[in-house]
Every structure is written in structure tokens, then in C-alpha cells.
Write a protein that holds these residues in place. Structure first.
Motif, short mmCIF file in Angstrom:
data_model
loop_
_atom_site.label_atom_id
_atom_site.label_comp_id
_atom_site.label_asym_id
_atom_site.label_seq_id
_atom_site.Cartn_x
_atom_site.Cartn_y
_atom_site.Cartn_z
N LYS A 382 31.01 1.71 18.21
CA LYS A 382 32.44 1.86 17.98
C LYS A 382 33.17 0.52 17.88
O LYS A 382 34.27 0.45 17.31
CB LYS A 382 33.08 2.68 19.12
CG LYS A 382 32.62 4.14 19.15
CD LYS A 382 33.12 4.87 17.90
CE LYS A 382 32.68 6.32 17.91
NZ LYS A 382 33.15 7.02 16.69
N MET A 383 32.58 -0.52 18.42
CA MET A 383 33.25 -1.84 18.47
C MET A 383 32.28 -2.93 18.00
O MET A 383 31.87 -3.79 18.79
CB MET A 383 33.73 -2.12 19.89
CG MET A 383 34.61 -1.04 20.49
SD MET A 383 35.03 -1.34 22.23
CE MET A 383 36.10 -2.78 22.09
N PRO A 384 31.88 -2.92 16.72
CA PRO A 384 30.89 -3.88 16.24
C PRO A 384 31.35 -5.34 16.31
O PRO A 384 30.56 -6.24 16.62
CB PRO A 384 30.63 -3.45 14.80
CG PRO A 384 31.84 -2.65 14.42
CD PRO A 384 32.29 -1.97 15.67
N VAL A 385 32.63 -5.59 16.01
CA VAL A 385 33.14 -6.96 16.06
C VAL A 385 33.15 -7.45 17.51
O VAL A 385 32.75 -8.58 17.81
CB VAL A 385 34.56 -7.05 15.45
CG1 VAL A 385 35.12 -8.46 15.58
CG2 VAL A 385 34.53 -6.62 13.99
N TYR A 386 33.59 -6.58 18.41
CA TYR A 386 33.56 -6.89 19.84
C TYR A 386 32.14 -7.20 20.29
O TYR A 386 31.91 -8.17 21.02
CB TYR A 386 34.12 -5.70 20.62
CG TYR A 386 34.06 -5.83 22.12
CD1 TYR A 386 35.03 -6.54 22.82
CD2 TYR A 386 33.04 -5.22 22.85
CE1 TYR A 386 34.98 -6.64 24.20
CE2 TYR A 386 32.98 -5.32 24.22
CZ TYR A 386 33.96 -6.03 24.90
OH TYR A 386 33.90 -6.14 26.27
N TRP A 447 24.36 -1.79 23.82
CA TRP A 447 23.35 -1.06 23.06
C TRP A 447 23.16 0.38 23.55
O TRP A 447 23.71 0.77 24.58
CB TRP A 447 22.01 -1.80 23.11
CG TRP A 447 22.03 -3.17 22.51
CD1 TRP A 447 21.59 -4.32 23.08
CD2 TRP A 447 22.51 -3.54 21.21
NE1 TRP A 447 21.77 -5.39 22.23
CE2 TRP A 447 22.34 -4.94 21.08
CE3 TRP A 447 23.09 -2.84 20.15
CZ2 TRP A 447 22.70 -5.64 19.92
CZ3 TRP A 447 23.47 -3.53 19.00
CH2 TRP A 447 23.26 -4.91 18.89
N GLY A 448 22.38 1.12 22.81
CA GLY A 448 22.09 2.51 23.16
C GLY A 448 23.08 3.48 22.56
O GLY A 448 23.87 3.15 21.67
N ASP A 449 23.02 4.71 23.03
CA ASP A 449 23.92 5.76 22.56
C ASP A 449 25.14 5.85 23.47
O ASP A 449 25.11 5.44 24.63
CB ASP A 449 23.20 7.11 22.55
CG ASP A 449 22.00 7.11 21.62
OD1 ASP A 449 22.12 6.48 20.54
OD2 ASP A 449 20.97 7.72 21.96
N ALA A 456 33.99 7.27 23.22
CA ALA A 456 33.76 7.74 21.85
C ALA A 456 34.88 7.38 20.89
O ALA A 456 34.67 7.35 19.67
CB ALA A 456 33.54 9.25 21.85
N HIS A 457 36.07 7.10 21.42
CA HIS A 457 37.21 6.84 20.54
C HIS A 457 37.82 5.46 20.77
O HIS A 457 38.99 5.23 20.46
CB HIS A 457 38.28 7.92 20.75
CG HIS A 457 37.77 9.31 20.54
ND1 HIS A 457 37.43 9.80 19.29
CD2 HIS A 457 37.50 10.31 21.43
CE1 HIS A 457 37.00 11.05 19.41
NE2 HIS A 457 37.02 11.38 20.70
N LEU A 458 37.02 4.54 21.31
CA LEU A 458 37.53 3.19 21.55
C LEU A 458 37.74 2.46 20.23
O LEU A 458 36.94 2.58 19.30
CB LEU A 458 36.54 2.40 22.42
CG LEU A 458 36.36 2.88 23.87
CD1 LEU A 458 35.34 2.01 24.59
CD2 LEU A 458 37.69 2.86 24.62
N SER A 459 38.81 1.71 20.15
CA SER A 459 39.10 0.93 18.95
C SER A 459 38.51 -0.47 19.08
O SER A 459 38.37 -1.01 20.18
CB SER A 459 40.61 0.84 18.74
OG SER A 459 41.23 0.26 19.89
N ASP A 460 38.17 -1.07 17.95
CA ASP A 460 37.61 -2.42 17.93
C ASP A 460 38.73 -3.44 18.19
O ASP A 460 39.89 -3.08 18.40
CB ASP A 460 36.92 -2.69 16.59
CG ASP A 460 35.76 -3.67 16.72
OD1 ASP A 460 35.70 -4.39 17.73
OD2 ASP A 460 34.92 -3.72 15.80
N LEU A 461 38.39 -4.72 18.12
CA LEU A 461 39.35 -5.78 18.45
C LEU A 461 40.57 -5.74 17.54
O LEU A 461 40.46 -5.60 16.32
CB LEU A 461 38.67 -7.15 18.32
CG LEU A 461 37.54 -7.45 19.31
CD1 LEU A 461 36.98 -8.83 19.03
CD2 LEU A 461 38.04 -7.37 20.75
#
Length: 512
Positions: A382-386, A447-449, A456-461
Motif C-alpha cells: 500500500k505504501m511503495p514509496v514509503y 514485507w509479506g501480506d 489495508a487503506h493506508l495512504s502513501d507519502l
């Protein structure tokens, strides 16, 4: 003309710009939170821009104090407004002015008593900067104490559930050492006056008198004065076993308070060792070096092992600071060029990397209001940049080659190995342990699920969060690849320091 005028007063401008900003905030209406926050950010960015003048006009070929100012303040008591910087302090000033605006950006969640909060943040910056530029011992002590007040309130008012306990513990520990240091400063004042006929708190004058042999300290006097100064600095570092106030202060402090505490306040202790303990009391420094480095190595291993079992991300980072600061003390008391330059470089590294870690923990805390590692997992989804920023800072903290942490740790271990192979080998275990606790934390959080529905609904940076992390990411790569830009300005000052700490044949006994 204008450039010369700025150069002559640049230290005063840099030091007191935040204090002037704090004064001006008093005239803001309390409910204008956004205006107060924006103004505080502008003031801290302006202070950072002013501080760039120092490095732009810094002469790396001299060990003399630069941008010096020396104005009589209370001449009847030998007190002057004396400031200057050299290769040891110039980058610490830049580190302070860099981290403060980033801390302001991290403070956008502060809405209650925002006016007082940002006033204390600005006053804290002035206090820390004053410590790094003061060359009068009385002035140094004033700034050392001034710094305590805003940090006490930042922890005690805007901290966590146990904020009062943590704030009181922070102040009491620091005050115990500070009082002893004050006694030692007064003792040096009278000793210099008795020997030289001139009573002064001027650090360069007192150091010159000691180095030239005009002011002779008896072995027992030097021992007691060293212990008084060193205890104050060891508590501030904090060196094992004086570290117990740090985890509480870090955990309970707001994010910005933790960034400033780890980034610059801890460096006041190691800076004090380099600036005062070693050159003023070289013989006792050598005498106690084996014991001090032993405690430094114990702190490295102990901090790493305790960090490894922490369930709270912020507490894990706090104990990692105990470990990393042990490396800095180890480098200082190696009495080698590599060790000392590595220690100064690592002071900057720790400010950048650990400051970034606290910001990263703060980002996720604002979203979930928890820092427990087992509450997370799979955040990369959910937060790839983070996750990317977190990875870079994690690798920096464990000393990956090509990033800033590697250079400092390598130089410290290299210098320590030349002084004592056993200490270097044992300390190197701390590098391995740091990789264990940092990568293990990263794996469990990122990492992981996603097993917790709250994630589940966290926003990225957001843009503001990227703005406070990107400068530190840039510094991580810059310091790792172009480390010479930071090491060369230190050369002359470190060489002078090593010359001042030459060991003499003196037999120490507790007698006059």
C-alpha cells in the motif's frame, strides 16, 4: 562590503535568527495555527540558508577558528561574547540547521498549543547552535542550559502517556552533569587568574595557557576537572551506563523532538569531549581511554542486543542510538586521525540516518497511532514509496558501502584497530547486530501480506512527507559517495587536536 559585513556577523545571525523568530511568534494570534507553522518553517529555512555561508567561505587549510567574534560582555568578570567555528563544529551547525526545518515539517499534526510548541522548537535550535559556536566557557554553559528548557517542555507537554516522567528524567540526568561541569569551569577561571594574573572564561586563552605550560594543573586537579567535564558529556551522549534516560525521552517525545534529540542534542556530548575534555586534559584523557572505550564497546553491543528484542519501532531506534553513539566515543578515544575523523563523520551520519528513521516512524504513527511492529506487515503493498525510503535509510543505518554509514564506521574501526585490535574486533560485532535488528524490523513491517485490516487503506507519502525525507535521502548518498567533501575540512582541526592531546609522562595520584 555587504559580504564582509555578513561574514563578520554570520555566527550571530545564524544563532539568533530562530530566537528572533520565536519572539515574533508571540505576536501571532493563538488560533492562527497555519500561519504560525508556516512562519516557523520560513525562519528555520532562512537559518539554514544563512548557515550555508559558513561552508561556502570556510577555509579548509587552517585549523584556526573562523568567522570569529570576540566582544566584551561582562568584562569585570572576564566574560565575553566569543564565538568561532573550525572543522570540528562547522558541519554540526549545518546538521542542526538542516534538521530543524524538517522537524517543523514533521510537526503539522501539532494543533494543541501550537504557538508555544513552535516557539520552543525555535528556541531549541538557538540553544544547540550556541553550544557549537561558543568559545567562552560561560557563554557555552549558558547555551548548554538554555537548550534544556525547550526540550523539557517539548517532551513534557506534547509527549506520550509517560511524558512527565521522561521529561523529568531527561532534565535531572543532564542537570547532574551540568552542575559538575559548572564547578569545573569556575575552577579553571580561578586557576587561570591565579597563574596568569588575568581572570577569564575564554576557552582559547585557557587552552593556550595549559598547552604552553604557563598554567600547570597538578595531576589530581586535572583528574577532578576531567571527570567533572566528562560526566556531563557522557550523560548527554549517552555513554553506557548513563544511557537510561534516552529510551524514555525518545519514546515519549513528539516526532520532531525525537529527531532533534537524536540528530543534534546527543552530539553535544561527543562534541564536548572533542572540544574540551581531550585538549584541556590530555594526560587524564589518555589515562582513562581504556576504561572509556571499554564502556563504549559495552554500549555498542548492549544497545544492539536490547534493540533486537524491542516490540516498539521507536524504542528500537532509540536503543540503536545507544549503540551508534558508542562507536563515536570509541573513535574519539582511539587518538588516531582515522578514528577521530570517523567519529566526527559518524556524528553527522547518525544525525541524518537516525533523524530520518524517527521521521519514518512518525509517518506511520500519524496514520495508525501505534508503533508496535506486530501491528504492521505488508506495507509495501500500500505504501511503495514509503517502503523505498525506509529501505534506503535502513541500509544507511547498518553501514552499506556507498551510503553514509559505511564511511564513518569503517574509519572508526580502522583507527581503533591501530590503537587496540581487540576493541575493534568486538566493536565490529555491533555492525553485524545492527544489520540483524534493522533488517528484521524492516522485514516484519514492510514485507509479506497485509494481515491487519487497519493497514489495508493506508495512504502513501504525502508531498509534505516527501519534502521532509528527500533532503536526508540526498545527504545519505552524497556523504556515502563524496565523503571527501566532509572529511577534508576536518583535517587541519583534527591534526591540531591530536597535537594538543600529546601524552606526557605524568604520574597520577590523588594528591596535590
Amino acid at each position: 562590503m555587504m559580504d564582509a559585513l555578513i561574514t563578520n556577523h554570520i555566527l550571530t545571525i545564524v544563532t539568533f535568527t530562530p530566537a528572533i523568530g520565536a519572539l515574533l511568534i508571540l505576536f501571532f494570534k493563538r488560533d492562527h495555527v497555519r500561519s504560525i507553522r508556516a512562519f516557523a518553517l520560513v525562519i528555520t529555512v532562512l537559518t539554514f540558508i544563512f548557515s550555508l555561508h559558513l561552508i561556502a567561505h570556510f577555509n579548509s587549510n587552517t585549523a584556526d577558528y573562523q568567522f570569529s567574534v570576540n566582544i566584551p560582555w561582562i568584562p569585570s568578570f572576564g566574560i565575553s561574547y566569543q564565538m568561532g567555528v573550525d572543522g570540528i563544529s562547522v558541519f554540526l551547525i549545518l546538521l542542526t540547521t538542516l534538521l530543524t526545518p524538517l522537524s517543523i515539517l514533521a510537526s503539522y499534526s501539532i494543533t494543541g498549543r501550537a504557538k508555544e510548541y513552535f516557539i520552543f522548537m525555535l528556541l531549541l535550535e538557538t540553544g544547540v547552535l550556541g553550544v557549537f559556536v561558543s568559545l567562552d566557557l560561560f557563554l557555552f554553559y549558558v547555551f548548554w542550559e538554555v537548550m534544556l528548557i525547550p526540550m523539557y517542555f517539548l517532551i513534557g507537554v506534547w509527549g506520550g502517556e509517560r511524558r512527565i516522567y521522561a521529561a523529568m528524567k531527561f532534565v535531572l540526568y543532564t542537570m547532574i552533569g551540568s552542575v559538575l561541569m559548572l564547578v569545573a569551569i569556575i575552577a579553571l577561571y580561578f586557576l587561570h587568574g591565579k597563574a596568569m594574573g588575568t581572570y577569564t572564561f575564554s576557552y582559547p586563552q585557557i587552552l593556550s595557557a595549559i598547552s604552553s605550560g604557563r598554567l600547570l594543573l597538578t595531576p589530581s586537579t586535572e583528574l577532578y576537572l576531567f571527570l567533572a567535564f566528562f560526566l556531563a558529556f557522557a550523560i548527554k551522549v549517552p555513554l553506557f551506563p548513563f544511557h537510561t534516560w534516552l529510551p524514555d525521552a525518545h519514546v515519549e517525545a513528539p516526532t520532531a523532538g525525537s529527531v532533534m534529540l537524536a540528530g543534534v542534542l546527543l552530539k553535544m556530548g561527543t562534541y564536548g569531549m572533542l572540544r574540551f575534555s581531550l585538549p584541556l586534559f590530555p594526560n587524564v584523557s589518555h589515562l582513562f581511554a581504556p576504561l572509556i572505550t571499554f564502556f563504549a564497546v559495552v554500549g555498542i553491543i548492549y544497545g544492539a542486543l536490547v534493540a533486537m528484542v524491542q516490540p516498539d519501532m521507536k524504542k528500537l531506534v532509540a536503543y540503536s542510538s545507544v549503540s551508534h553513539m558508542g562507536f563515536i566515543v570509541l573513535g574519539i578515544f582511539s587518538f588516531t586521525t582515522q578514528g577521530m575523523e570517523g567519529a566526527i563523520f559518524q556524528m553527522l551520519n547518525h544525525g541524518v540516518s537516525t533523524g530520518a528513521l524517527f521521521l519514518i516512524v512518525g509517518v506511520i504513527y500519524e496514520r495508525r497511532h501505534t508503533r508496535l511492529i506486530n501491528e504492521f506487515g505488508g506495507l509495501a503493498n500500500k505504501m511503495p514509496v514509503y517502503a523505498a525510503f525506509f529501505m534506503i535509510v535502513t541500509l544507511s543505518s547498518i553501514g552499506l558501502p556507498g551510503l553514509n554509514g559505511f564511511v564513518g564506521e569503517f574509519l572508526i574501526l580502522l583507527g581503533t584497530f591501530g590503537a587496540n585490535k581487540t576493541r575493534a574486533v568486538v566493536a565490529a560485532i555491533g555492525v553485524i547486530l545492527s544489520a540483524v535488528y534493522m533488517l528484521w524490523m524492516y522485514q516484519r513491517v514492510i514485507w509479506g501480506d497485509i494481515n491487519n485490516e487497519k493497514n489495508a487503506h493506508l495512504s502513501d507519502l504525502f508531498g509534505r512527507e516527501k519534502a521532509m525525507l528527500i533532503p536526508l535521502i540526498i545527504m545519505i548518498f552524497w556523504m556515502g559517495v563524496y565523503s571527501g567533501n566532509f572529511l577534508r575540512p576536518m583535517d587541519a582541526s583534527v591534526a591540531r587536536l591530536l597535537g594538543q592531546t600529546g601524552k606526557h609522562d605524568v604520574q597520577y595520584a590523588l594528591k596535590p
